[in-house]
Design an enzyme around this catalytic site. Structure first.
Site, PDB file in Angstrom:
ATOM      1  N   LYS A  76       0.828  -1.218   0.000  1.00  0.00           N
ATOM      2  CA  LYS A  76       0.000   0.000   0.000  1.00  0.00           C
ATOM      3  C   LYS A  76       0.863   1.269   0.000  1.00  0.00           C
ATOM      4  CE  LYS A  76      -2.236  -1.085   3.845  1.00  0.00           C
ATOM      5  NZ  LYS A  76      -1.665  -2.403   4.215  1.00  0.00           N
ATOM      6  N   ARG A  86      11.628  -1.180  11.384  1.00  0.00           N
ATOM      7  CA  ARG A  86      10.365  -1.384  12.085  1.00  0.00           C
ATOM      8  C   ARG A  86      10.401  -2.681  12.866  1.00  0.00           C
ATOM      9  NH1 ARG A  86       5.225  -0.287   8.235  1.00  0.00           N
ATOM     10  NH2 ARG A  86       4.301  -1.445   9.973  1.00  0.00           N
ATOM     11  N   ARG A 110      -0.458  -9.461  13.169  1.00  0.00           N
ATOM     12  CA  ARG A 110      -0.987  -8.371  12.333  1.00  0.00           C
ATOM     13  C   ARG A 110      -1.870  -8.941  11.215  1.00  0.00           C
ATOM     14  NH1 ARG A 110       4.361  -5.734  10.527  1.00  0.00           N
ATOM     15  NH2 ARG A 110       3.068  -4.265   9.371  1.00  0.00           N
TER      16      ARG A 110
HETATM   17  P1  AMP Z   1       0.899   0.101   8.927  1.00  0.00           P
HETATM   18  O1  AMP Z   1       2.025   1.053   8.732  1.00  0.00           O
HETATM   19  O2  AMP Z   1      -0.330   0.494   8.157  1.00  0.00           O
HETATM   20  O3  AMP Z   1       1.312  -1.322   8.711  1.00  0.00           O
HETATM   21  O4  AMP Z   1       0.475   0.211  10.466  1.00  0.00           O
HETATM   22  C1  AMP Z   1       1.370  -0.122  11.498  1.00  0.00           C
HETATM   23  C2  AMP Z   1       0.616  -0.271  12.802  1.00  0.00           C
HETATM   24  O5  AMP Z   1       0.008   0.983  13.148  1.00  0.00           O
HETATM   25  C3  AMP Z   1      -0.534  -1.271  12.790  1.00  0.00           C
HETATM   26  O6  AMP Z   1      -0.099  -2.604  13.024  1.00  0.00           O
HETATM   27  C4  AMP Z   1      -1.401  -0.734  13.931  1.00  0.00           C
HETATM   28  O7  AMP Z   1      -0.836  -1.072  15.191  1.00  0.00           O
HETATM   29  C5  AMP Z   1      -1.255   0.770  13.764  1.00  0.00           C
HETATM   30  N1  AMP Z   1      -2.303   1.306  12.862  1.00  0.00           N
HETATM   31  C6  AMP Z   1      -2.121   1.847  11.621  1.00  0.00           C
HETATM   32  N2  AMP Z   1      -3.296   2.232  11.091  1.00  0.00           N
HETATM   33  C7  AMP Z   1      -4.243   1.900  11.998  1.00  0.00           C
HETATM   34  C8  AMP Z   1      -5.653   2.024  12.019  1.00  0.00           C
HETATM   35  N3  AMP Z   1      -6.350   2.528  10.985  1.00  0.00           N
HETATM   36  N4  AMP Z   1      -6.313   1.595  13.132  1.00  0.00           N
HETATM   37  C9  AMP Z   1      -5.650   1.094  14.190  1.00  0.00           C
HETATM   38  N5  AMP Z   1      -4.313   0.916  14.217  1.00  0.00           N
HETATM   39  C10 AMP Z   1      -3.604   1.328  13.138  1.00  0.00           C
END
Ligand code: AMP
Length: 191
Positions: A14, A134, A146
């Site tokens: 994404k 990360r 996740r």
């Molecule tokens: P990402 O970078 O989208 O993979 O997000 C990393 C982490 O941020 C996720 O595993 C969640 O812990 C948190 N996170 C990101 N977006 C959301 C969301 N819309 N709702 C809740 N937690 C989020």
């Protein structure tokens, strides 16, 4: 306004694809994960709270995430549109986004969902973890958590947008360029 929800499980690509689409369509890219990570870096209260969830591979609570997302949209009042990346991730977030955009006389245009199978996701995330810094990309247990959270709480949003005739699945495996082409083809057909 063109408001895209760029959707998919962790590791679907994404962020990579959103960066390419914002250039072409002149949209504002809002990644809730990126915003949480920059808050963690800056040591804000929001960052501290988010970190306790992110480190486990759990979702940050809805009210915190929704409030943050709405503030980001409000601070980009001149935007021609948005790419929402990593948001919404729960039904409550999707409903809140609909209500919020509707209060601004706009709406989600459509959801583009990158489709990638689970084995490929785990391989990609572990690979990314070698250079991304990360912690949540470096531990197979957190990665599985996740993906599980995605299956349990997030995947249902495909049906949510399909019920509004706004769901479009896109092949998420192949070269970065070919996936971008697939996304652009869908966008250009839909707008
Ligand atoms: P990402 O970078 O989208 O993979 O997000 C990393 C982490 O941020 C996720 O595993 C969640 O812990 C948190 N996170 C990101 N977006 C959301 C969301 N819309 N709702 C809740 N937690 C989020």
């Amino acid at each position: 306004m063109l408001n895209l929800v760029l959707f998919g499980p962790p590791g679907a690509g994404k962020g990579t694809q959103a960066a390419r689409l914002v250039e072409k369509y002149h949209l504002v890219h809002l990644s809730t994960g990126d915003i949480f990570r920059s808050n963690i870096k800056e040591g804000t209260d929001l960052g501290q709270l988010a970190k306790s969830y992110i480190d486990k591979g759990a979702l940050v609570p809805d009210e915190v995430t929704i409030g943050m997302l709405e503030a980001e949209v409000n601070s980009n009042s001149n935007a021609k549109g948005f790419i929402f990346d990593g948001f919404p991730r729960t039904s409550a977030q999707a409903e809140a986004l609909d209500a919020f955009l509707s209060s601004k006389d706009t709406e989600v245009s459509f959801m583009l969902a990158l489709e990638v199978d689970e084995n490929e996701l785990i391989t990609r995330l572990l690979e990314r973890g070698k250079s991304s810094g990360r912690a949540d990309d470096q531990d197979a247990g957190i990665i599985k958590n996740r993906i599980q959270v995605y299956e349990n709480e997030t995947a249902v949003l495909k049906t949510y947008y399909a019920n509004q005739n706004k769901f479009f699945g896109i092949e998420g495996v192949g070269s970065i360029e070919s996936i971008t082409l697939g996304l652009c083809k869908a966008i250009d057909t839909l707008v």
